[in-house]
Enzyme design. Structure first.
Site, PDB file in Angstrom:
ATOM      1  N   TYR A 100     -10.590   2.475   5.911  1.00 25.10           N
ATOM      2  CA  TYR A 100      -9.599   2.108   4.901  1.00 25.10           C
ATOM      3  C   TYR A 100     -10.190   1.103   3.920  1.00 25.10           C
ATOM      4  O   TYR A 100     -10.664   0.037   4.308  1.00 25.10           O
ATOM      5  CB  TYR A 100      -8.395   1.500   5.605  1.00 25.10           C
ATOM      6  CG  TYR A 100      -7.145   1.359   4.773  1.00 25.10           C
ATOM      7  CD1 TYR A 100      -6.106   2.284   4.897  1.00 25.10           C
ATOM      8  CD2 TYR A 100      -6.972   0.294   3.899  1.00 25.10           C
ATOM      9  CE1 TYR A 100      -4.940   2.144   4.159  1.00 25.10           C
ATOM     10  CE2 TYR A 100      -5.819   0.151   3.166  1.00 25.10           C
ATOM     11  CZ  TYR A 100      -4.805   1.083   3.297  1.00 25.10           C
ATOM     12  OH  TYR A 100      -3.639   0.951   2.570  1.00 25.10           O
ATOM     13  N   SER A 101     -10.168   1.449   2.628  1.00 21.08           N
ATOM     14  CA  SER A 101     -10.730   0.565   1.600  1.00 21.08           C
ATOM     15  C   SER A 101      -9.880   0.632   0.347  1.00 21.08           C
ATOM     16  O   SER A 101      -9.702   1.702  -0.239  1.00 21.08           O
ATOM     17  CB  SER A 101     -12.175   0.972   1.274  1.00 21.08           C
ATOM     18  OG  SER A 101     -12.689   0.193   0.211  1.00 21.08           O
ATOM     19  N   ASN A 102      -9.390  -0.499  -0.079  1.00 17.47           N
ATOM     20  CA  ASN A 102      -8.591  -0.563  -1.301  1.00 17.47           C
ATOM     21  C   ASN A 102      -9.389  -0.153  -2.532  1.00 17.47           C
ATOM     22  O   ASN A 102      -8.811   0.315  -3.526  1.00 17.47           O
ATOM     23  CB  ASN A 102      -8.048  -1.984  -1.483  1.00 17.47           C
ATOM     24  CG  ASN A 102      -7.049  -2.341  -0.403  1.00 17.47           C
ATOM     25  OD1 ASN A 102      -6.101  -1.624  -0.166  1.00 17.47           O
ATOM     26  ND2 ASN A 102      -7.295  -3.459   0.268  1.00 17.47           N
ATOM     27  N   SER A 115       0.791  -1.226   0.000  1.00 13.63           N
ATOM     28  CA  SER A 115       0.000   0.000   0.000  1.00 13.63           C
ATOM     29  C   SER A 115       0.820   1.272   0.000  1.00 13.63           C
ATOM     30  O   SER A 115       0.236   2.362  -0.096  1.00 13.63           O
ATOM     31  CB  SER A 115      -0.957  -0.001   1.193  1.00 13.63           C
ATOM     32  OG  SER A 115      -2.050  -0.845   0.930  1.00 13.63           O
ATOM     33  N   GLY A 159       2.907  -0.629   3.968  1.00 12.13           N
ATOM     34  CA  GLY A 159       2.408  -1.455   2.880  1.00 12.13           C
ATOM     35  C   GLY A 159       2.541  -2.919   3.215  1.00 12.13           C
ATOM     36  O   GLY A 159       3.586  -3.348   3.702  1.00 12.13           O
TER      37      GLY A 159
END
Length: 391
Positions: A200-202, A102, A341
């Site tokens: 938090y969302s990809n 990330s 990440g």
């Protein structure tokens, strides 16, 4: 990347099959750290013993290995602890490549903000303006809310692998399109109304990659390469797309497929197209330190946009998040900006102090999937950002 639906609550990212020369500073880990001085007799001000202690604590907590670079105005120090390969006597290379997970989000966010500076994108415009018909409730979700994880959109990685890491491993060579990932998110209810909270969302950063492509007419990976990697001379970094191998010197990456007490499984070769522009960067400690110093120094964005990027709010997990950028505060070093990440089989921490006096990046060749290892990694970040600093 965050995969909260999985048993271990880990995160993730990818690799590209392009031949890459070994970094000039790559070298096996030895008992002595590698020092690159900016001046002949004044190396990095880091306390070397503190660095080794911090890295050794991560491997003592169960990680196979870890590599790190710490840099300040006086130079850089590279060091490591543990093993690059659990099956063979292969030493870690402190200049080796790894999946940065990330950390990719900050590159994606920087590119979007450059497009804002060029007046090609408006931060407070609805995403529907750029990607009509793609996003549920897209007329009420702004570009700013995607960048700051305040859209409310479901995180597709919560549901992509119902069987957890076992399912992920079984499908490790499968290719995913961004459209498929967005559809997976859209099949589930949002967490909250846009702007009502932060989660938090990809999904947010997959959509931002699609935005980059729609506005520029170019592949998002290519656009980020031309705008960031090439101008900064980050010659050992690349976005891996749907390829499966890491080319260049690198450690093997491992995961516990059945919980933190299970045996390690080699998960180095994998297709991480499912992470898209949320997590496909492959990089080195040196390149990431260079990127974050350049970013916080104002070399990539106008001051008013950098200020907005750094303006953080709390997410529902308590973390501080701006526009594709994390913030950490500690009395030992003050304020630092960067990103954590988690790629399949790698965990990366990369931060620079707000005053730009120190950069720290380290990569662990597994996911920190237990409290002891996560605590050791967080303690290491604090120690490396603060230890031995000169006034």
């Amino acid at each position: 990347m965050r995969l909260p639906a999985l048993a271990t609550g880990a995160l993730v990212s990818v690799a590209l099959a392009v031949p890459l020369a070994a970094p000039a500073f790559a070298a096996p880990v030895t008992n002595a750290p590698i020092v690159a001085s900016a001046t002949p007799h004044e190396p990095c001000s880091l306390d070397i013993s503190a660095m080794q202690k911090a890295l050794d604590a991560i491997t003592a907590a169960g990680a196979p290995g870890v590599i790190a670079e710490v840099r300040d105005a006086h130079g850089g120090v590279w060091n490591g602890s543990g093993k690059a390969d659990l099956e063979r006597p292969q030493k870690l290379r402190t200049g080796g490549l790894f999946r940065a997970g990330s950390v990719t989000k900050t590159f994606t966010a920087t590119t979007v903000l450059q497009l804002v500076a060029e007046k090609k994108v408006s931060l407070d415009a609805p995403i529907k303006r750029y990607l009509p018909g793609l996003v549920p409730n897209g007329k009420n979700i702004t570009v700013r809310q995607l960048l700051s994880h305040r859209s409310g959109l479901a995180n597709y990685t919560d549901t992509l692998w119902p069987g957890g890491f076992r399912d992920m491993y079984a499908s490790r060579f499968k290719s995913w399109t961004p459209q498929q990932l967005v559809a997976e998110s859209a099949a589930h209810a949002p967490y909250f109304a846009p702007g009502a909270n932060g989660h938090y969302s990809n999904t947010n950063f997959v959509l931002l990659g699609m935005l980059i492509e729609k506005v520029t007419g170019n592949n998002a990976d290519r656009e980020m390469t031309e705008r960031i990697l090439k101008p900064l001379g980050l010659h050992h970094s690349y976005f891996s797309g749907d390829t499966t191998r890491i080319h260049g010197p690198h450690a093997r990456g491992y995961m516990h497929l059945d919980g933190p007490d299970s045996a390690y499984t080699d998960f180095t070769d994998t297709n991480l197209s499912w992470s898209s522009t949320a997590g496909t960067l492959v990089s080195t400690t040196h390149d990431l330190n260079s990127f974050f110093k350049a970013l916080i120094s104002g070399k990539l964005l106008p001051a008013h946009l950098l200020d907005q990027m750094k303006a953080t709010k709390s997410l529902d997990d308590g973390s501080l998040y701006g526009l594709g950028l994390s913030r950490k505060d500690d009395p030992a070093y003050g304020t630092a900006y960067g990103h954590i990440g988690a790629a399949t089989a790698f965990n990366t921490y990369s931060f620079t102090t707000a005053d730009k006096s120190r950069q720290v990046t380290f990569s662990i060749n597994t996911l920190a999937d237990n409290v002891k290892m996560r605590d050791a990694a967080n303690d290491a970040l604090t120690a490396l950002l603060s230890a031995g600093r000169k006034a």
